[in-house]
Motif scaffolding. Sequence first.
Motif, PDB file in Angstrom:
ATOM      1  N   ALA A  14       0.857  -1.183   0.000  1.00 16.45           N
ATOM      2  CA  ALA A  14       0.000   0.000   0.000  1.00 16.45           C
ATOM      3  C   ALA A  14       0.893   1.233   0.000  1.00 16.45           C
ATOM      4  CB  ALA A  14      -0.929   0.003   1.205  1.00 16.45           C
ATOM      5  N   ILE A  15       0.537   2.215  -0.796  1.00 14.34           N
ATOM      6  CA  ILE A  15       1.286   3.469  -0.884  1.00 14.34           C
ATOM      7  C   ILE A  15       0.323   4.608  -0.595  1.00 14.34           C
ATOM      8  CG2 ILE A  15       2.652   5.002  -2.350  1.00 14.34           C
ATOM      9  CD1 ILE A  15       3.374   2.580  -4.062  1.00 14.34           C
ATOM     10  N   ASP A  16       0.676   5.453   0.366  1.00 12.40           N
ATOM     11  CA  ASP A  16      -0.234   6.539   0.726  1.00 12.40           C
ATOM     12  C   ASP A  16       0.558   7.701   1.305  1.00 12.40           C
ATOM     13  OD1 ASP A  16      -2.609   7.909   1.065  1.00 12.40           O
ATOM     14  OD2 ASP A  16      -3.606   6.299   2.146  1.00 12.40           O
ATOM     15  N   GLY A  17      -0.057   8.862   1.330  1.00 13.77           N
ATOM     16  CA  GLY A  17       0.551  10.043   1.903  1.00 13.77           C
ATOM     17  C   GLY A  17       0.188  10.190   3.370  1.00 13.77           C
ATOM     18  N   ALA A  18       0.532  11.330   3.944  1.00 10.51           N
ATOM     19  CA  ALA A  18       0.212  11.618   5.341  1.00 10.51           C
ATOM     20  C   ALA A  18       0.135  13.123   5.521  1.00 10.51           C
ATOM     21  CB  ALA A  18       1.246  11.021   6.278  1.00 10.51           C
ATOM     22  N   ASP A  19      -0.659  13.541   6.505  1.00 11.64           N
ATOM     23  CA  ASP A  19      -0.749  14.962   6.836  1.00 11.64           C
ATOM     24  C   ASP A  19       0.373  15.363   7.787  1.00 11.64           C
ATOM     25  OD1 ASP A  19      -3.101  15.075   5.319  1.00 11.64           O
ATOM     26  OD2 ASP A  19      -4.295  14.425   7.023  1.00 11.64           O
ATOM     27  N   GLN A  20       0.753  14.453   8.673  1.00  9.40           N
ATOM     28  CA  GLN A  20       1.921  14.634   9.528  1.00  9.40           C
ATOM     29  C   GLN A  20       2.591  13.287   9.753  1.00  9.40           C
ATOM     30  OE1 GLN A  20       0.866  16.640  13.247  1.00  9.40           O
ATOM     31  NE2 GLN A  20       1.611  18.574  12.421  1.00  9.40           N
TER      32      GLN A  20
END
Length: 253
Positions: free
Chosen positions: A85-91
């Motif tokens: 799984a590849i995902d971003g983050a807010d922090q």
Amino acid sequence: MKTEGGSETAKRNAGERAAEEVTDGSVVGLGTGSTAAYAIEAIGQAVHDGLDVQGIPTSFQSRQLALEVGIPLTSLDAVDGVDLAIDGADQVRDDPSPNADADSNATTDADANATADTASALIKGGGGAHAREKLVAAAADRFVVVADPSKLVPELDRSVPVEILPAAHTTVAERVRELGGEPTLRDAEHKDGPVVTDNGNLILDVAFGPIDSPAELAPTLAAIPGVVEHGLFIGLADATYVGTADGVEKRTY
């Protein structure tokens, strides 16, 4: 509550580097947000070049982009598992330890002993997709985060998105206040009323200030009746690719 900051070059470098981990015949979780979008586009180009993959989107947004770039889609209940799984983050809680290397896999004994509270703690949900994002991330054999340097912080202090059943709005708000949080119902930007998630629920953005122990707060929030999912991701990430103007730094956990 979408996140801002970070150059497009840094985001692209992180997304494209993470996409290189996708292997032929794999099932890939496709995250949501501007940095994850670069990974999706890179995977789409690889599919065009002959790579055989199936994608599981975490939101309507990621689904639409995946279809645009030609990634065949599936769902969790149609596959035996998720390889990556590849995902971003807010922090991203940043731990400037020896495992932070310029695109290397170097680790130490100290890294292996790091607790989930100090390594791989994230806040997600700026785009309102954290419930599905966490479901896919938890199902994956590997979960990698893509981020630019603006997302790295020594201590998580951003408001925590909490997806709730509409009928539980008042009671959940009362409970999080008892925990020291200040809840705000997330309003839609281009319509009157609140944001409604892809799951048909509402979102409370709960400000706790600096979060001393994310690993303790996470299960406390999850146990509140009416909470569907919250945006604290603890101990799920295996690595973070931090894009810069010059390249990528990889942090392993």
